[in-house]
Design an enzyme around this catalytic site. Structure first.
Site, PDB file in Angstrom:
ATOM      1  N   LYS A  68      50.833  11.656  25.942  1.00 37.21           N
ATOM      2  CA  LYS A  68      49.656  12.150  26.660  1.00 37.21           C
ATOM      3  C   LYS A  68      49.192  11.113  27.688  1.00 37.21           C
ATOM      4  CE  LYS A  68      48.406  15.124  22.805  1.00 37.21           C
ATOM      5  NZ  LYS A  68      47.731  15.246  21.520  1.00 37.21           N
ATOM      6  N   ASP A  82      41.064  20.312  23.621  1.00 35.57           N
ATOM      7  CA  ASP A  82      42.005  20.887  22.648  1.00 35.57           C
ATOM      8  C   ASP A  82      41.621  22.331  22.312  1.00 35.57           C
ATOM      9  OD1 ASP A  82      44.197  19.373  21.761  1.00 35.57           O
ATOM     10  OD2 ASP A  82      42.946  18.099  20.487  1.00 35.57           O
ATOM     11  N   GLN A 109      43.313  13.009  17.724  1.00 37.65           N
ATOM     12  CA  GLN A 109      44.665  13.369  17.279  1.00 37.65           C
ATOM     13  C   GLN A 109      44.639  13.701  15.789  1.00 37.65           C
ATOM     14  OE1 GLN A 109      47.261  13.780  19.380  1.00 37.65           O
ATOM     15  NE2 GLN A 109      48.517  14.481  17.697  1.00 37.65           N
TER      16      GLN A 109
END
Ligand code: GUN
Length: 291
Positions: free
Chosen positions: A53, A120, A97
């Site tokens: 990322k 997200d 994460q």
């Protein structure tokens, strides 16, 4: 001839467009979009994902920050960190994460992210918006799959789509998106308690597999000419330099002979997921800057 849905090439092309857009925005005097990631613990796969990322951000000209915390960090200190990032006007996207260590309540963590920077798309507010077809952040993997189907011109209207897996991250949002007005597929969701999944997949025009079981979908479970989307990516031990191979949820070589279109692993859904996060971060940035 089976069409290989080349997520790697498509993502490269789409990333290039984001990069061009950022160059223009910077030339017009605007700051760079900024994605922040929180990584808790030492999980190897999670570290790899976060590194990717960061690399993607650098490529397109985004700023990125990674907040690394040890596996024994407290839930309270994570909530404090998220709160600080939420208030930072210079940060457009925040992801935590997953998975987080067991002593941390993942739901509580996700709910503490400001929905406006929840790129997200995991926050209940954003999931709720998705389910009633309001503008929101579509989480990166389902977004990537939708983009791939659109870009390759896969017809969804009136088609039967079987989604295997019902996770919050992939299966559930995927099933909602496919049945939405505009895509108009008829959706069947299969999961671990579905007896004989093949009964359903053999009647499917589109199969989206997200179960995390290497080579779960076999050719006898697939209708001739169907479109197969493989979301799985599992490391299996192998006698090679790395010591492992990456396997999808589809028995690729055999299913490829029977279906009409298929995503490879690696190089299919994975790169499109990475693009999805860039897309959402740029979307948040533009909203923040009223662009
Ligand atoms: N872990 C596995 N997939 C994801 C994802 O898309 N986002 C985050 N934050 N964690 C993950």
């Amino acid at each position: 001839m089976t069409t290989i849905l080349d997520g790697k090439a498509l993502a490269r092309q789409l990333r290039g467009k984001v990069k061009d857009e950022v160059t223009q925005l910077r030339a017009a005097g605007h700051r760079a979009p900024h994605l922040a990631a929180i990584l808790v613990g030492e999980d190897g796969a999670s570290q790899t994902y976060v590194n990717s990322k960061e690399k993607d951000c650098e490529y397109v000209g985004f700023e990125s920050s990674v907040y690394k915390r040890s596996a024994d960090t407290s839930e309270e200190s994570l909530l404090d960190l998220i709160n600080t990032i939420n208030k930072n006007e210079q940060i457009d996207g925040l992801i935590v994460q997953l998975p987080v260590p067991k002593h941390i309540n993942a739901t509580k963590i996700i709910e503490s992210i400001d929905p406006d920077i929840d790129v997200d798309g995991f926050h209940t507010l954003n999931v709720g918006k998705l389910s009633i077809n309001e503008d929101t952040y579509i989480s990166a993997t389902p977004f990537g799959v939708i983009m791939m189907l659109e870009e390759y011109g896969v017809e969804t209207k009136g088609k039967h789509c079987v989604v295997i897996g019902r996770s919050n991250i992939v299966g559930r949002p995927m099933s909602i998106l496919m049945s939405q007005s505009g895509r108009d597929a008829t959706v069947t969701v299969c999961h671990r308690h579905t007896p004989d999944v093949g009964t359903y997949t053999r009647n499917a025009d589109i199969v989206i597999v997200a179960v995390g079981i290497p080579e779960f979908l076999k050719p006898d479970m697939v209708k001739e000419g169907a479109t197969i989307i493989d979301v799985g990516i599992t490391r299996v031990d192998a006698d090679n330099k790395r010591g492992y191979l990456l396997k999808g949820d589809v028995e690729y070589e055999t299913v490829k002979e029977k279906c009409g279109a298929i995503t490879p692993v690696p190089g299919g859904v994975g790169p499109m997921t990475r693009y999805g996060l860039l897309h959402n971060t740029l979307k948040s940035y533009k909203k923040k800057l009223n662009l």
